[in-house]
Design a protein around this motif. Structure first.
Motif, PDB file in Angstrom:
ATOM      1  N   GLU A  17      20.245 -34.785  -4.663  1.00 38.24           N
ATOM      2  CA  GLU A  17      19.337 -35.483  -5.518  1.00 38.24           C
ATOM      3  C   GLU A  17      19.854 -36.407  -6.387  1.00 38.24           C
ATOM      4  N   ILE A  18      19.483 -37.625  -6.280  1.00 35.96           N
ATOM      5  CA  ILE A  18      20.177 -38.347  -7.445  1.00 35.96           C
ATOM      6  C   ILE A  18      19.292 -38.609  -8.644  1.00 35.96           C
ATOM      7  N   ASP A  19      19.945 -38.178  -9.902  1.00 37.64           N
ATOM      8  CA  ASP A  19      19.474 -38.239 -11.070  1.00 37.64           C
ATOM      9  C   ASP A  19      20.279 -38.992 -12.212  1.00 37.64           C
ATOM     10  N   ASN A  20      19.720 -40.232 -12.523  1.00 37.91           N
ATOM     11  CA  ASN A  20      20.474 -41.015 -13.579  1.00 37.91           C
ATOM     12  C   ASN A  20      20.077 -40.457 -14.849  1.00 37.91           C
ATOM     13  N   ASP A  21      19.644 -39.498 -15.354  1.00 33.26           N
ATOM     14  CA  ASP A  21      19.203 -39.185 -16.349  1.00 33.26           C
ATOM     15  C   ASP A  21      20.123 -37.914 -17.016  1.00 33.26           C
ATOM     16  N   ILE A  22      21.015 -37.302 -15.850  1.00 28.67           N
ATOM     17  CA  ILE A  22      21.810 -36.369 -16.450  1.00 28.67           C
ATOM     18  C   ILE A  22      23.112 -36.907 -16.325  1.00 28.67           C
ATOM     19  N   GLU A  23      24.029 -36.304 -17.182  1.00 28.12           N
ATOM     20  CA  GLU A  23      25.750 -36.733 -17.726  1.00 28.12           C
ATOM     21  C   GLU A  23      26.185 -36.682 -16.399  1.00 28.12           C
ATOM     22  N   LYS A  24      26.338 -35.542 -15.709  1.00 24.04           N
ATOM     23  CA  LYS A  24      27.550 -35.384 -14.492  1.00 24.04           C
ATOM     24  C   LYS A  24      26.684 -34.947 -13.400  1.00 24.04           C
ATOM     25  N   TYR A  25      26.668 -33.646 -13.227  1.00 23.00           N
ATOM     26  CA  TYR A  25      25.819 -32.922 -12.193  1.00 23.00           C
ATOM     27  C   TYR A  25      25.455 -31.601 -12.200  1.00 23.00           C
ATOM     28  N   LYS A  26      24.572 -31.333 -11.686  1.00 20.64           N
ATOM     29  CA  LYS A  26      23.933 -29.913 -11.615  1.00 20.64           C
ATOM     30  C   LYS A  26      23.996 -29.228 -10.310  1.00 20.64           C
ATOM     31  N   MET A  27      24.116 -27.910 -10.109  1.00 22.34           N
ATOM     32  CA  MET A  27      24.385 -27.518  -8.887  1.00 22.34           C
ATOM     33  C   MET A  27      23.865 -26.047  -8.941  1.00 22.34           C
ATOM     34  N   ASN A  28      23.370 -25.494  -7.924  1.00 23.87           N
ATOM     35  CA  ASN A  28      23.083 -24.078  -7.859  1.00 23.87           C
ATOM     36  C   ASN A  28      22.707 -23.686  -6.406  1.00 23.87           C
ATOM     37  N   ILE A  39      21.656 -24.874  -0.979  1.00 23.53           N
ATOM     38  CA  ILE A  39      22.527 -25.290  -2.178  1.00 23.53           C
ATOM     39  C   ILE A  39      21.742 -26.782  -2.757  1.00 23.53           C
ATOM     40  N   ILE A  40      21.543 -26.809  -4.057  1.00 21.91           N
ATOM     41  CA  ILE A  40      20.987 -27.935  -4.403  1.00 21.91           C
ATOM     42  C   ILE A  40      21.902 -28.656  -5.612  1.00 21.91           C
ATOM     43  N   ILE A  41      22.177 -30.023  -5.273  1.00 20.92           N
ATOM     44  CA  ILE A  41      23.055 -30.803  -6.019  1.00 20.92           C
ATOM     45  C   ILE A  41      22.470 -32.088  -6.526  1.00 20.92           C
ATOM     46  N   ARG A  42      22.139 -32.074  -7.966  1.00 21.70           N
ATOM     47  CA  ARG A  42      21.766 -33.232  -8.559  1.00 21.70           C
ATOM     48  C   ARG A  42      22.911 -33.913  -9.174  1.00 21.70           C
ATOM     49  N   PHE A  43      22.934 -35.143  -9.156  1.00 18.38           N
ATOM     50  CA  PHE A  43      24.133 -35.719  -9.777  1.00 18.38           C
ATOM     51  C   PHE A  43      23.784 -37.237 -10.133  1.00 18.38           C
ATOM     52  N   ASN A  44      24.629 -37.702 -11.125  1.00 23.96           N
ATOM     53  CA  ASN A  44      24.309 -39.210 -11.514  1.00 23.96           C
ATOM     54  C   ASN A  44      25.410 -39.826 -10.764  1.00 23.96           C
ATOM     55  N   PRO A  45      24.899 -41.060 -10.150  1.00 23.89           N
ATOM     56  CA  PRO A  45      25.796 -41.612  -9.319  1.00 23.89           C
ATOM     57  C   PRO A  45      27.054 -42.487 -10.025  1.00 23.89           C
ATOM     58  N   LYS A  46      26.546 -42.679 -11.466  1.00 22.59           N
ATOM     59  CA  LYS A  46      27.707 -43.366 -12.069  1.00 22.59           C
ATOM     60  C   LYS A  46      28.831 -42.589 -12.427  1.00 22.59           C
ATOM     61  N   THR A 125      29.893 -23.520 -19.434  1.00 24.43           N
ATOM     62  CA  THR A 125      29.388 -24.875 -18.758  1.00 24.43           C
ATOM     63  C   THR A 125      27.901 -24.822 -18.010  1.00 24.43           C
ATOM     64  N   HIS A 126      27.457 -23.454 -17.854  1.00 28.03           N
ATOM     65  CA  HIS A 126      26.229 -23.282 -17.055  1.00 28.03           C
ATOM     66  C   HIS A 126      25.279 -22.721 -17.879  1.00 28.03           C
ATOM     67  N   ARG A 127      25.057 -22.928 -19.314  1.00 31.69           N
ATOM     68  CA  ARG A 127      23.965 -22.222 -19.825  1.00 31.69           C
ATOM     69  C   ARG A 127      22.648 -22.407 -19.570  1.00 31.69           C
ATOM     70  N   ASP A 128      22.467 -23.626 -19.221  1.00 34.10           N
ATOM     71  CA  ASP A 128      21.309 -24.038 -18.660  1.00 34.10           C
ATOM     72  C   ASP A 128      20.862 -23.366 -17.584  1.00 34.10           C
ATOM     73  N   ILE A 129      21.703 -22.828 -16.633  1.00 32.82           N
ATOM     74  CA  ILE A 129      21.474 -21.935 -15.505  1.00 32.82           C
ATOM     75  C   ILE A 129      21.266 -20.754 -15.742  1.00 32.82           C
ATOM     76  N   HIS A 130      22.225 -19.739 -16.552  1.00 31.95           N
ATOM     77  CA  HIS A 130      22.044 -18.486 -16.676  1.00 31.95           C
ATOM     78  C   HIS A 130      21.119 -18.140 -17.824  1.00 31.95           C
ATOM     79  N   GLY A 131      20.813 -18.889 -18.885  1.00 34.76           N
ATOM     80  CA  GLY A 131      19.849 -18.459 -19.688  1.00 34.76           C
ATOM     81  C   GLY A 131      20.015 -17.224 -20.665  1.00 34.76           C
ATOM     82  N   LEU A 132      21.416 -16.956 -20.888  1.00 37.54           N
ATOM     83  CA  LEU A 132      21.701 -15.806 -21.731  1.00 37.54           C
ATOM     84  C   LEU A 132      21.833 -16.142 -23.188  1.00 37.54           C
TER      85      LEU A 132
END
Length: 148
Positions: A17-28, A39-46, A125-132
């Motif tokens: 998925e292309i996402d211009n609103d994230i800084e780098k990428y997200k993957m899970n 596997i889902i990869i969201r990335f900023n093309p820039k 670096t994955h605080r948004d994924i693990h939520g601990l």
């Protein structure tokens, strides 16, 4: 995929998925059926070009992690069940600790980095994924490192 050195076959579904609103990428990643790794990869093309190295490393980590779960299912060590909603309970399950260790060993080997550093960096670096919480994160990291 079917490999002669694996006692089971598996499939990988990759969603990009292309996402211009994230800084780098997200993957899970996760197992969505008995033998399907999703596997889902969201990335900023820039920033994609600057992140290829990290994306490839993380893909290796995810596949190793999920393959460990498939081995657990194959050996009868773990049966699939709906995971706990609570992040701490999820990340401290014995089968999850073992799979985390497999994924982190893969990325440490690939990047030629110390295992302990790879584990700590991933949780930072994955605080948004693990939520601990900080305390929970420390307990989970110690669990992973203690059973190495």
């Amino acid at each position: 995929y079917q490999f002669i050195n694996l006692p089971f076959g598996f499939s990988i579904e990759l969603f990009i998925e292309i996402d211009n609103d994230i800084e780098k990428y997200k993957m899970n990643g996760q197992i969505v059926e008995n033998d399907v790794i999703q596997i889902i990869i969201r990335f900023n093309p820039k920033t994609l070009k600057n992140n290829f190295y990290n994306i490839i490393g993380e893909l290796n980590e995810i596949v190793a992690h999920e393959l460990e779960h498939l081995y657990q299912y194959f050996r009868g060590e773990h049966k699939y069940k709906t995971p706990p909603n609570d992040s701490f309970k999820y990340y401290t399950q014995p089968h999850e600790i073992k799979a985390q260790r497999a994924g982190f060993r893969r990325i440490a080997k690939l990047r030629k980095l110390p295992f302990n550093g790879v584990v700590s960096e991933w949780f930072d670096t994955h605080r948004d994924i693990h939520g601990l919480t900080e305390n929970e994160q420390e307990i989970v990291i110690n669990e992973i490192l203690d059973r190495k």
